[in-house]
Structures are given as C-alpha cells and as structure tokens.
Design a protein around this motif. Structure first.
Motif, PDB file in Angstrom:
ATOM      1  N   PRO A  77     157.037  42.257 -13.852  1.00 22.80           N
ATOM      2  CA  PRO A  77     156.228  43.258 -13.140  1.00 22.80           C
ATOM      3  C   PRO A  77     154.931  43.632 -13.858  1.00 22.80           C
ATOM      4  CG  PRO A  77     158.090  44.307 -14.231  1.00 22.80           C
ATOM      5  CD  PRO A  77     158.287  42.827 -14.385  1.00 22.80           C
ATOM      6  N   SER A  78     154.820  43.273 -15.129  1.00 25.09           N
ATOM      7  CA  SER A  78     153.627  43.641 -15.890  1.00 25.09           C
ATOM      8  C   SER A  78     152.408  42.856 -15.429  1.00 25.09           C
ATOM      9  CB  SER A  78     153.852  43.389 -17.386  1.00 25.09           C
ATOM     10  OG  SER A  78     154.963  44.107 -17.863  1.00 25.09           O
ATOM     11  N   PHE A  79     151.235  43.431 -15.626  1.00 21.66           N
ATOM     12  CA  PHE A  79     149.991  42.720 -15.341  1.00 21.66           C
ATOM     13  C   PHE A  79     149.866  41.553 -16.305  1.00 21.66           C
ATOM     14  CE2 PHE A  79     145.437  42.166 -16.395  1.00 21.66           C
ATOM     15  CZ  PHE A  79     145.015  41.664 -15.178  1.00 21.66           C
ATOM     16  N   ASP A  80     149.568  40.378 -15.764  1.00 19.12           N
ATOM     17  CA  ASP A  80     149.487  39.152 -16.555  1.00 19.12           C
ATOM     18  C   ASP A  80     148.021  38.704 -16.621  1.00 19.12           C
ATOM     19  OD1 ASP A  80     149.618  36.634 -17.653  1.00 19.12           O
ATOM     20  OD2 ASP A  80     151.233  35.910 -16.362  1.00 19.12           O
TER      21      ASP A  80
ATOM     22  N   PRO B  22     149.316  49.582 -15.576  1.00 19.89           N
ATOM     23  CA  PRO B  22     150.772  49.655 -15.746  1.00 19.89           C
ATOM     24  C   PRO B  22     151.474  48.634 -14.850  1.00 19.89           C
ATOM     25  CG  PRO B  22     150.057  51.366 -14.254  1.00 19.89           C
ATOM     26  CD  PRO B  22     148.802  50.654 -14.714  1.00 19.89           C
ATOM     27  N   PRO B  23     152.755  48.382 -15.113  1.00 20.26           N
ATOM     28  CA  PRO B  23     153.533  47.529 -14.213  1.00 20.26           C
ATOM     29  C   PRO B  23     153.620  48.162 -12.832  1.00 20.26           C
ATOM     30  CG  PRO B  23     154.668  47.835 -16.309  1.00 20.26           C
ATOM     31  CD  PRO B  23     153.530  48.804 -16.288  1.00 20.26           C
ATOM     32  N   LYS B  24     153.876  47.319 -11.819  1.00 25.66           N
ATOM     33  CA  LYS B  24     154.034  47.855 -10.460  1.00 25.66           C
ATOM     34  C   LYS B  24     155.248  48.785 -10.402  1.00 25.66           C
ATOM     35  CE  LYS B  24     151.775  44.653  -7.326  1.00 25.66           C
ATOM     36  NZ  LYS B  24     151.048  45.724  -6.619  1.00 25.66           N
TER      37      LYS B  24
ATOM     38  N   SER C 197     151.854  36.631 -11.573  1.00 22.74           N
ATOM     39  CA  SER C 197     152.335  37.038 -12.886  1.00 22.74           C
ATOM     40  C   SER C 197     153.486  36.142 -13.316  1.00 22.74           C
ATOM     41  CB  SER C 197     152.792  38.498 -12.878  1.00 22.74           C
ATOM     42  OG  SER C 197     153.317  38.861 -14.144  1.00 22.74           O
TER      43      SER C 197
END
Length: 206
Positions: free
Chosen positions: A78-81, A59-61, A74
């Motif tokens: 905030p999303s995982f890239d 999930p995003p931080k 990223s």
C-alpha cells in the motif's frame, strides 16, 4: 510527446496545386538528434528521482480505498512506490521513442537520406547510455537499473511487433543479441540478471 515526434518526424502541409508550398520534408537531422538527447536526459536518475522530503509526505492508502487508474503502480504494497512511479514515466517515453511506426520511419528515412538518424543509432544511444554504464549502489542506481530493464523490455516487444517493418524486427533482435554477447563478458550487478532472459527470448521470441 512533442519532442519524441521530432525523431523520425516529418514536416508537412496540405498544399494546393500551384501554391509552391513544400508538401513533406523530414525533420532536420541535427534537430532529430537534439530531440533524442533531450529524451535520454529525461530518463536519467537525476530527472526521475523524487526527493525524500516529498516521499515522506505521501502516506499509504487508507484501508478501504483501492487503487484506481489514477494511482501509481506499486511493488511494495500500500505504500507509495517512487520507483514504480518513475517506471510509469519511463514506459511512456520509451513507448513513444520505440513506437513501431516511428522505428519504421527511421529505417525508411535513413535509407533515403543517410544523413538522417538510423534506428541503429537510436538504439545504440539507449543501450550505451543506460546499459553500458556503471550502476551506483544507491537509489539513483536502482532507478538506472529499472530504466535499463525497461529498455530491454521495449526492445523485445519491438523485435516481434508485427506492426513494424521486418527490417525493424531484425534490427531490434540483432541489438538484443549484441547486448547478450556484451553481458556474457560482464559480471556483477550491472548484468541485472538479464543474460538469461535474453537467451530465453532468443530461443522463444513472443
């Protein structure tokens, strides 16, 4: 890192006078070329791709939790890239392969023994494998394009790196020039809009 050390590498021992040990020899040419192929494979989309099932679990931080040195970069907030995560590994590998000291050793060793890989050979393998190929339109193609761009970035740094031999700078600059000429005859996504940055670099290397 251990595999990268084989390219332009040395086998040496701190021999004592009269003990008969070889003090310093270059790594076998076939072993150096095999190491290069292993590292090239590690840069392929097949190896860099993170399964969608894994990405879905990250999930995003949470709000209030900033990024640290332990976080992947990223470009998508905030999303995982997954592309930036792969980019970190690619930069690490290329930083080892195209290290100015390694590049300088390749030049010197090949000059002494033409059977050993040259810097030109290493750069040609990188450019042929990751630039002069067809990029797919899926997520694998996105990773392929990222690797190609990072190779160009590291090559530009090598061309102006004062820690490297001037021969290394000249060879890297020549390969950038050759790539620019090759791109002039191409069109579409495979160019990655790189022709203009290459021209800018040639006019204003820094």
């Amino acid at each position: 890192e251990a595999v990268a050390k084989l390219i332009g590498g040395l086998s040496y021992s701190y021999a004592v006078n009269g003990d008969g040990q070889p003090i310093q020899t270059s790594i076998d040419p076939a072993q150096q070329r095999s190491a290069l192929q292993v590292l090239l494979k590690s840069l392929t989309a097949e190896q860099l791709q993170i399964p969608a099932s894994i990405i879905a679990l990250i999930p995003p931080k949470p709000k209030g939790y900033g990024r640290s040195r332990e976080s992947f970069r990223s470009h998508i907030g905030p999303s995982f890239d997954p592309v930036s995560a792969a980019e970190g590994l690619v930069d690490h590998i290329l930083g080892l392969v195209l290290h100015p000291a390694r590049a300088s050793r390749l030049v010197q060793q090949h000059a002494r023994n033409p059977q050993l890989p040259s810097l030109e050979e290493v750069l040609d393998e990188l450019l042929t494998t990751f630039w002069k190929s067809t990029f797919s339109a899926d997520s694998d193609g996105l990773l392929q394009q990222m690797v190609a761009v990072r190779i160009l970035h590291h090559l530009m740094h090598l061309a102006v790196d004062k820690k490297a031999l001037t021969h290394v700078n000249a060879i890297a600059f020549a390969k950038i020039d050759d790539l620019g000429k090759w791109l002039d005859n191409k069109s579409g996504a495979s160019c990655l809009h790189a022709a203009e940055p290459i021209m800018h670099f040639k006019n204003h290397p820094s």
